[in-house]
Design an enzyme around this catalytic site. Sequence first.
Site, PDB file in Angstrom:
ATOM      1  N   ASP A  30       0.856  -1.190   0.000  1.00  0.00           N
ATOM      2  CA  ASP A  30       0.000   0.000   0.000  1.00  0.00           C
ATOM      3  C   ASP A  30       0.889   1.236   0.000  1.00  0.00           C
ATOM      4  OD1 ASP A  30      -3.023   0.827   0.563  1.00  0.00           O
ATOM      5  OD2 ASP A  30      -1.712   2.198   1.666  1.00  0.00           O
ATOM      6  N   ASN A  50      -1.831  13.408  -3.728  1.00  0.00           N
ATOM      7  CA  ASN A  50      -2.866  13.972  -4.593  1.00  0.00           C
ATOM      8  C   ASN A  50      -3.254  15.385  -4.162  1.00  0.00           C
ATOM      9  OD1 ASN A  50      -3.201  11.883  -6.450  1.00  0.00           O
ATOM     10  ND2 ASN A  50      -4.608  10.758  -5.115  1.00  0.00           N
ATOM     11  N   ASP A 102      -0.940   9.790 -10.173  1.00  0.00           N
ATOM     12  CA  ASP A 102      -0.961   8.763 -11.217  1.00  0.00           C
ATOM     13  C   ASP A 102       0.453   8.292 -11.568  1.00  0.00           C
ATOM     14  OD1 ASP A 102      -3.688   8.940 -11.306  1.00  0.00           O
ATOM     15  OD2 ASP A 102      -3.789  10.080 -13.176  1.00  0.00           O
ATOM     16  N   GLU A 106      -4.662   2.570  -4.160  1.00  0.00           N
ATOM     17  CA  GLU A 106      -3.204   2.604  -4.043  1.00  0.00           C
ATOM     18  C   GLU A 106      -2.679   1.308  -3.438  1.00  0.00           C
ATOM     19  OE1 GLU A 106      -4.858   4.879  -0.426  1.00  0.00           O
ATOM     20  OE2 GLU A 106      -5.289   4.772  -2.555  1.00  0.00           O
TER      21      GLU A 106
END
Length: 403
Positions: free
Chosen positions: A262, A270, A279, A305
Amino acid sequence: MSGANFILLINLSVAGLLAASFMAVAFHDVGRAPARWFASGYVLGMVYSAIEFSIPAFSDALLPVVTAFAVFLGATIAFNVGLARKYGVAPPWSSMLLFLVAATIVVYFVQDLPRQSLARMMAYQLPYAVMQLVGLAIVWSSRQRRGRLDRILMAVLAASAVQFASKPFIAHALGGWGANPQAYLQSSYALVSQSLGTVFALAMALLTLAILVRDVLAEVTSRSETDTLSRLLNRGAFTRQAEQAVLGAMRQGVPVALVIADLDHFKSINDNFGHASGDRVIETFAGFLREAAAGHHVAGRIGGEEFAIILPGTNLAAARLFAEGTRSAFSALPIGGLPADNRCTASFGVAELHTGETIADLMRRADEALYLAKNAGRDCVRVSAGPGGEWSSSAIVINSRSG
């Protein structure tokens, strides 16, 4: 109308239908270069049949005979180019074109030999056999994985080469191939030859169509199972393939481990740097997994993620080292769009399948190990020691945090 004339008309119609079929495949997907070449080959096959059918109308058949030979040999070359495009092999352009010119010249000059001579018949048929063997060599030399249909196609190409090489002897056994070119279609040999041509043309066309359709369906399936951003399996596809990998490992009696990862603080990436940067982080981490994974491993993006990889044939210790290597390499990598001093990290949970467990049990324990890694400060690896929830002391020494 003789039987050979009738078969020739059937060949003309069949070649047209097959050319249309391959063009339909090509128009359905403009990237299907093999289909266009196969269609071209069968269009040339139509031209060949039309020339053969018209030869009785010529008083001097030298030109149409040589032209028909060159056109049919060109059809086999176009078919071979289609095979090369399909199987990722460089087409032997110069060799095939030089062979076409040389064989046509030979056929032109052997017209002065007695019509029923074996040398004349072989000069006409052996080049076709050679082109079938070239097609066989193209499929054989491909590095792509060959399935049952590909192996059958190779067998048909080999059989086709044999039938071309044997035709001079068949003609001799049946009394020749006519007193002159105009009489060819009235001979018993013409009926046999055209019938064999129909059988092999249909067999190769149906096989290549089936192979093209198989690959289209495989591509569609792959697209539906692949996560667009990471280019790894999506969750559903990962679960299905992971179950198959686990069952295969159990049948072989080898260990199988699961690593779940993770990305740390992904929401803040973000929020602070934009979704485009997020991304790129996902793409970079997925690239690490793709490069690290062997052919029998199964890797997927199972959440926003969150990633997972099944490692058949790998025990707990080796899976832990795999996870640590990936963690260390990823944490040291600068990522475009982020500040130079910013490093992204990931946390890892590792578990090995134990007797009596299911894939769901394995994923649950790997998730629990990942939860411990997150609670330990992230950027570390934690290992599930057993199905009872125990945790070995060696599992918690892997803890290298970047903050």
